[in-house]
Design a protein around this motif. Structure first.
Motif, PDB file in Angstrom:
ATOM      1  N   GLU A  88     -32.654  -7.057  25.048  1.00 45.20           N
ATOM      2  CA  GLU A  88     -33.433  -8.086  24.347  1.00 45.20           C
ATOM      3  C   GLU A  88     -32.783  -9.466  24.470  1.00 45.20           C
ATOM      4  O   GLU A  88     -33.460 -10.487  24.397  1.00 45.20           O
ATOM      5  CB  GLU A  88     -33.604  -7.726  22.860  1.00 45.20           C
ATOM      6  N   LYS A  90     -31.228 -10.492  27.142  1.00 39.70           N
ATOM      7  CA  LYS A  90     -31.093 -10.865  28.546  1.00 39.70           C
ATOM      8  C   LYS A  90     -31.738 -12.206  28.896  1.00 39.70           C
ATOM      9  O   LYS A  90     -31.115 -12.999  29.620  1.00 39.70           O
ATOM     10  CB  LYS A  90     -31.618  -9.753  29.454  1.00 39.70           C
ATOM     11  N   PRO A  91     -32.953 -12.525  28.415  1.00 41.56           N
ATOM     12  CA  PRO A  91     -33.512 -13.848  28.773  1.00 41.56           C
ATOM     13  C   PRO A  91     -32.605 -15.003  28.345  1.00 41.56           C
ATOM     14  O   PRO A  91     -32.364 -15.933  29.123  1.00 41.56           O
ATOM     15  CB  PRO A  91     -34.853 -13.876  28.038  1.00 41.56           C
ATOM     16  N   ARG A  92     -32.078 -14.955  27.138  1.00 37.34           N
ATOM     17  CA  ARG A  92     -31.176 -16.011  26.654  1.00 37.34           C
ATOM     18  C   ARG A  92     -29.888 -16.027  27.469  1.00 37.34           C
ATOM     19  O   ARG A  92     -29.360 -17.085  27.818  1.00 37.34           O
ATOM     20  CB  ARG A  92     -30.867 -15.776  25.174  1.00 37.34           C
ATOM     21  N   LEU A  94     -29.496 -14.987  30.610  1.00 36.57           N
ATOM     22  CA  LEU A  94     -29.768 -15.514  31.945  1.00 36.57           C
ATOM     23  C   LEU A  94     -29.906 -17.031  31.935  1.00 36.57           C
ATOM     24  O   LEU A  94     -29.425 -17.711  32.843  1.00 36.57           O
ATOM     25  CB  LEU A  94     -31.023 -14.865  32.531  1.00 36.57           C
ATOM     26  N   GLU A  95     -30.550 -17.548  30.909  1.00 35.30           N
ATOM     27  CA  GLU A  95     -30.672 -19.001  30.776  1.00 35.30           C
ATOM     28  C   GLU A  95     -29.290 -19.640  30.651  1.00 35.30           C
ATOM     29  O   GLU A  95     -29.005 -20.683  31.257  1.00 35.30           O
ATOM     30  CB  GLU A  95     -31.511 -19.317  29.530  1.00 35.30           C
TER      31      GLU A  95
END
Length: 179
Positions: A88, A90-92, A94-95
């Motif tokens: 959950e 991962k998007p943050r 990766l950014e």
């Protein structure tokens, strides 16, 4: 591996490139040279099952690896960070690592997602050494790679507001009784 090589290597002492006397021309680095450099940096290291050198810290492990054929051999300094991130997050994550990769030349950082949904980070620096490199350049690059791995861990903790005191044996925050 939970060995902590004093957490901070001696990067200011004998490991400075100007203190390494060697041939005037290019050298082809090998594992013995890396061991000598790690000794100069006062870093503890082990040789893993695949024959690679690894310097283990409390929160990550840095590997010093040679790959490829002689003339095209690559020396890689690869750091595996032990902090577990959820899928959950991962998007943050990766950014955040994209921001690091844009702002810095190296190490380049990427994510590795395991089958169980745990996301971990890896950083990497590489140089072609099979045709020979200056000894000063090799030493300076290797020392800088170790410094950069440490700097990335510190930067990530600050940037994401992570607890630097996490227990990596259990991945629990101090005082966390949820396990």
């Amino acid at each position: 591996m939970s060995t902590d090589p004093s957490s901070t290597p001696n990067l200011e002492g004998d490991a400075q490139p100007q203190q390494w006397a060697g041939p005037a021309g290019p050298v082809i680095p090998d594992q013995e040279l890396v061991k000598e450099l790690l000794d100069q940096m006062e870093l503890k290291y082990v040789v893993d099952d695949e024959g690679d050198l690894a310097a283990p810290w409390t929160t990550f492990r840095t590997y010093f690896m040679f790959r490829g054929e002689r003339d095209q051999q690559i020396f890689s300094v690869r750091t595996f960070y032990d902090r577990r991130h959820s899928i959950e997050d991962k998007p943050r994550l990766l950014e955040t690592i994209d921001d690091w990769n844009r702002r810095t030349l190296w190490p380049k950082v990427y994510s590795d997602t395991h089958d169980d949904g745990v996301v971990r980070l890896i950083s990497e620096n590489q140089m072609i050494v099979g045709t020979g490199v200056s000894l000063e350049h090799f030493v300076a690059s290797t020392v800088s790679s170790v410094r950069a791995a440490i700097e990335f861990e510190d930067w990530l903790v600050k940037r994401l507001g992570l607890n630097p005191e996490i227990d990596f044996a259990t991945d629990e925050e101090p005082g966390d009784a949820s396990a």
